[in-house]
Scaffold this active site. Structure first.
Site, PDB file in Angstrom:
ATOM      1  CG  HIS A 136      18.910  44.793  11.507  1.00 47.54           C
ATOM      2  ND1 HIS A 136      18.891  46.311  11.660  1.00 47.54           N
ATOM      3  CD2 HIS A 136      20.275  44.492  11.535  1.00 47.54           C
ATOM      4  CE1 HIS A 136      20.076  46.680  11.861  1.00 47.54           C
ATOM      5  NE2 HIS A 136      20.824  45.493  11.711  1.00 47.54           N
ATOM      6  CD  GLU A 137      21.652  40.756  11.381  1.00 53.63           C
ATOM      7  OE1 GLU A 137      22.543  40.858  10.455  1.00 53.63           O
ATOM      8  OE2 GLU A 137      21.753  41.361  12.560  1.00 53.63           O
ATOM      9  CG  HIS A 140      23.124  44.464   7.504  1.00 49.80           C
ATOM     10  ND1 HIS A 140      23.411  45.800   7.619  1.00 49.80           N
ATOM     11  CD2 HIS A 140      22.900  43.993   8.774  1.00 49.80           C
ATOM     12  CE1 HIS A 140      23.393  46.309   8.736  1.00 49.80           C
ATOM     13  NE2 HIS A 140      23.167  45.472   9.647  1.00 49.80           N
ATOM     14  CD  GLU A 196      24.226  47.878  12.105  1.00 55.15           C
ATOM     15  OE1 GLU A 196      23.116  47.475  12.190  1.00 55.15           O
ATOM     16  OE2 GLU A 196      25.209  47.272  11.713  1.00 55.15           O
TER      17      GLU A 196
HETATM   18 ZN    ZN Z   1      22.953  45.525  11.540  1.00 55.07          ZN
END
Ligand code: ZN
Length: 268
Positions: A136-137, A140, A196
């Site tokens: 997830h990170e 980004h 997100e």
């Molecule tokens: Zn996030």
């Protein structure tokens, strides 16, 4: 994207050129900020943030963070190469660090500068859970969400005319600080809701390509929700749609993720 609403017809040609399409999710976003400026500032902020905290090295957990991060990074590079988009990642300078902190948090700055806090490790429970967080990170950064946020801040502050003008170093620093209130504020870093959701989807695919079981994402997010009631919200719970939406989105993306997992040698 609905660029015309932002800049009027006259700026369309330039703006379209400044739109970036995410090669994994297909989402288009406005990225008009100068990436090399962002990466330089990001690297400085990262270094300064680490110097103020306690970086753990040499332990089994620290090695796990580096190992899981590198596997996801390698899977991403392989994928970008397979679709002829390697140039997107040319200036990335990946780092994966474990920081001592009771907070349930992790983050990634532009260019692949990742920090995982020791406080989140019990919730990740295993490498699959850690891969959910790090996927997830990392997403980004890969998706250029920093550039998108900064672009939005630029347009908000200076209007559409920013597209044709030059930005001074002082203006850059102010915009960057606004988009990335790092240092003591790092846990308050907020992305938009659509960013997100995109990081969730992209992260799920990347962890699968790296050989981590994407089915573990659902129990991980359930553990995360259960553990983070009260106190400060971690980055990835702060602006996200409600937990039910997140789980239902993951379920929708799971068949494709499992294909990637199988292709990486994972057992279904
Ligand atoms: Zn996030």
């Amino acid at each position: 994207m609905k660029i015309k609403h932002l800049f009027g017809m006259g700026a369309v040609a330039l703006s379209v050129a400044a739109c970036t399409t995410n090669p994994i999710t297909g989402r288009s976003s406005l990225q008009i900020a100068n990436n090399s400026e962002i990466l330089t500032m990001s690297a400085q902020e990262y270094k300064s943030t680490l110097s103020k905290g306690k970086v753990i090295t040499g332990t089994a957990d620290a090695k796990r963070v580096v190992n899981v991060g590198n596997r996801i990074k390698t899977a991403a590079e392989k994928y970008y190469q397979s679709i002829g988009r390697s140039a997107d990642l040319a200036n990335y300078s990946w780092e994966f660090n474990l920081l001592q902190s009771t907070e349930l948090n992790a983050w990634c700055m532009p260019g692949g500068k990742v920090a995982v806090y020791t406080g989140i490790l019990p919730v990740t429970k295993n490498d699959n859970g850690l891969a959910v967080v790090m996927g997830h990170e990392v997403s980004h950064a890969l998706a250029g969400h920093g550039n998108e946020r900064i672009s939005q801040a630029m347009v908000a502050q200076y209007g559409g005319s920013i597209l044709g003008s030059t930005i001074s170093n002082a203006q850059w620093a102010a915009i960057f600080q606004k988009a990335y209130p790092i240092g003591s504020q790092v846990a308050l870093l907020k992305y938009g809701r659509n960013q997100e959701s995109e990081a969730d989807k992209m992260g799920l695919y990347l962890m699968s390509m790296a050989g981590y079981d994407p089915r573990e994402a659902i129990p991980f997010w359930n553990r995360m929700e259960a553990s983070s009631t009260g106190g400060r919200q971690p980055e990835f719970l702060s602006t996200h749609p409600n937990p039910e939406t997140r789980i239902s989105d993951i379920n929708k993306d799971l068949p494709q993720a499992l294909e990637y997992y199988k292709a990486a040698g994972g057992k279904i």
